[in-house]
Motif scaffolding. Structure first.
Motif, short mmCIF file in Angstrom:
data_model
loop_
_atom_site.label_atom_id
_atom_site.label_comp_id
_atom_site.label_asym_id
_atom_site.label_seq_id
_atom_site.Cartn_x
_atom_site.Cartn_y
_atom_site.Cartn_z
N VAL A 197 9.66 -0.80 0.04
CA VAL A 197 10.92 -1.50 0.61
C VAL A 197 10.99 -2.86 0.35
N GLY A 198 12.05 -3.03 -0.38
CA GLY A 198 11.47 -4.18 -1.25
C GLY A 198 10.49 -4.76 -1.96
N GLU A 199 9.72 -5.31 -2.03
CA GLU A 199 9.10 -6.06 -2.20
C GLU A 199 6.80 -5.48 -1.16
N ILE A 200 7.37 -4.78 -0.98
CA ILE A 200 6.85 -4.66 0.04
C ILE A 200 6.09 -2.85 -0.23
N TYR A 201 4.83 -2.10 -0.57
CA TYR A 201 4.85 -0.89 -0.39
C TYR A 201 3.37 -0.47 0.49
N CYS A 202 3.85 0.72 0.86
CA CYS A 202 2.48 1.30 2.12
C CYS A 202 2.17 2.76 1.05
N ASP A 203 0.87 3.14 0.88
CA ASP A 203 0.05 4.33 0.45
C ASP A 203 0.07 5.28 1.78
N ILE A 204 1.18 6.32 2.37
CA ILE A 204 0.29 7.01 3.44
C ILE A 204 0.17 8.25 3.12
N PRO A 205 -1.65 8.51 3.83
CA PRO A 205 -2.42 9.60 3.46
C PRO A 205 -1.54 10.56 3.60
N LEU A 206 -1.52 12.11 3.33
CA LEU A 206 -0.95 13.02 3.46
C LEU A 206 -2.58 14.32 3.89
N GLY A 207 -3.30 14.02 2.41
CA GLY A 207 -4.85 14.93 2.44
C GLY A 207 -3.87 16.32 1.36
N LEU A 208 -4.30 17.33 1.78
CA LEU A 208 -3.62 18.25 0.49
C LEU A 208 -2.42 18.84 1.12
N TYR A 209 -1.40 18.61 0.04
CA TYR A 209 0.66 19.07 0.82
C TYR A 209 0.63 19.72 -0.61
N ILE A 210 1.57 21.22 0.26
CA ILE A 210 2.17 21.75 -0.37
C ILE A 210 3.57 21.45 -0.24
N ILE A 211 4.40 21.69 -1.72
CA ILE A 211 5.64 20.80 -2.04
C ILE A 211 6.16 22.28 -1.86
N ARG A 212 7.54 22.51 -1.27
CA ARG A 212 8.17 23.21 -1.70
C ARG A 212 8.84 23.56 -3.28
N GLY A 213 9.41 24.20 -4.61
CA GLY A 213 9.75 24.07 -5.22
C GLY A 213 11.03 23.66 -5.73
N GLU A 214 11.94 23.69 -4.55
CA GLU A 214 13.13 23.20 -4.76
C GLU A 214 13.14 22.45 -4.19
N ASN A 215 12.57 21.05 -3.72
CA ASN A 215 12.61 19.89 -3.54
C ASN A 215 11.91 19.40 -4.56
N VAL A 216 11.32 19.68 -5.58
CA VAL A 216 11.10 18.59 -6.76
C VAL A 216 12.43 17.79 -7.72
N VAL A 217 12.23 17.09 -7.56
CA VAL A 217 13.55 16.51 -8.59
C VAL A 217 12.83 15.79 -9.89
N LEU A 218 11.66 15.79 -10.40
CA LEU A 218 10.90 14.62 -10.91
C LEU A 218 8.92 15.45 -11.03
N ILE A 219 8.28 15.44 -11.94
CA ILE A 219 6.83 15.16 -11.53
C ILE A 219 6.78 14.33 -12.83
N GLY A 220 5.98 13.83 -12.91
CA GLY A 220 5.78 12.40 -13.90
C GLY A 220 4.01 12.61 -13.82
N GLU A 221 3.37 12.51 -14.78
CA GLU A 221 1.57 12.30 -14.72
C GLU A 221 1.69 10.77 -14.56
N LEU A 222 0.50 10.06 -14.06
CA LEU A 222 0.13 9.49 -13.50
C LEU A 222 -1.00 8.33 -14.46
N ASP A 223 -0.91 7.27 -15.21
CA ASP A 223 -1.94 6.89 -16.22
C ASP A 223 -3.06 5.86 -14.74
N VAL A 224 -4.39 6.84 -15.09
CA VAL A 224 -4.86 6.47 -14.29
C VAL A 224 -5.80 4.63 -14.27
N ASP A 225 -5.49 4.38 -15.83
CA ASP A 225 -5.94 2.99 -16.65
C ASP A 225 -5.05 2.74 -15.92
#
Length: 128
Positions: free
Chosen positions: A57-85
């Protein structure tokens, strides 16, 4: 000239190349999920391990932990790999607790609703 084998084509067009990698998944409702892809099927249903929802929101953010998460494919718009470095967010972004980001989300939603209401009330002034 060499041609790609069927196995190469399969791997390049499926989620198999993303298995055990950290991903960003953008959902149809606008949510952004981060996590490690552990499994998927032919419908792009996916299982993320160590998942969290990134709320910005604006210039603030929060990562809300969800644990093990199942995503239904029809809800996916985009998947991208994150560079961990690399750093995931610009340095001007500030991490805040979940309660604070929820308050900011609510305020943003109320401001958007008010703007829409005011626009509707002012439509009678439109003299096109």
């Amino acid at each position: 000239m060499s041609w790609a084998s069927p196995e190469d084509i399969y791997l390049s067009t499926s989620l198999a190349s993303y298995l055990d990698k950290k991903l960003l998944v953008l959902l149809r409702d606008g949510r952004k999920l981060l996590g490690t892809l552990r499994s998927f099927d032919q419908f792009a249903n996916a299982v993320l391990e160590g998942a969290c929802e990134r709320v910005i929101v604006g210039e603030i953010y929060c990562d809300i932990p969800l644990g093990l998460y199942i995503i239904r494919g029809e809800n996916v718009v985009l998947i991208g790999e994150l560079d961990v470095d690399k750093e995931e967010l610009p340095p001007h972004m500030t991490r805040v607790p979940e309660a604070e980001i929820r308050r900011a989300q609510k305020a943003e939603r109320e401001a958007t609703d008010l703007k829409g209401t005011m626009r509707k009330r002012m439509e009678f002034l439109d003299m096109d």
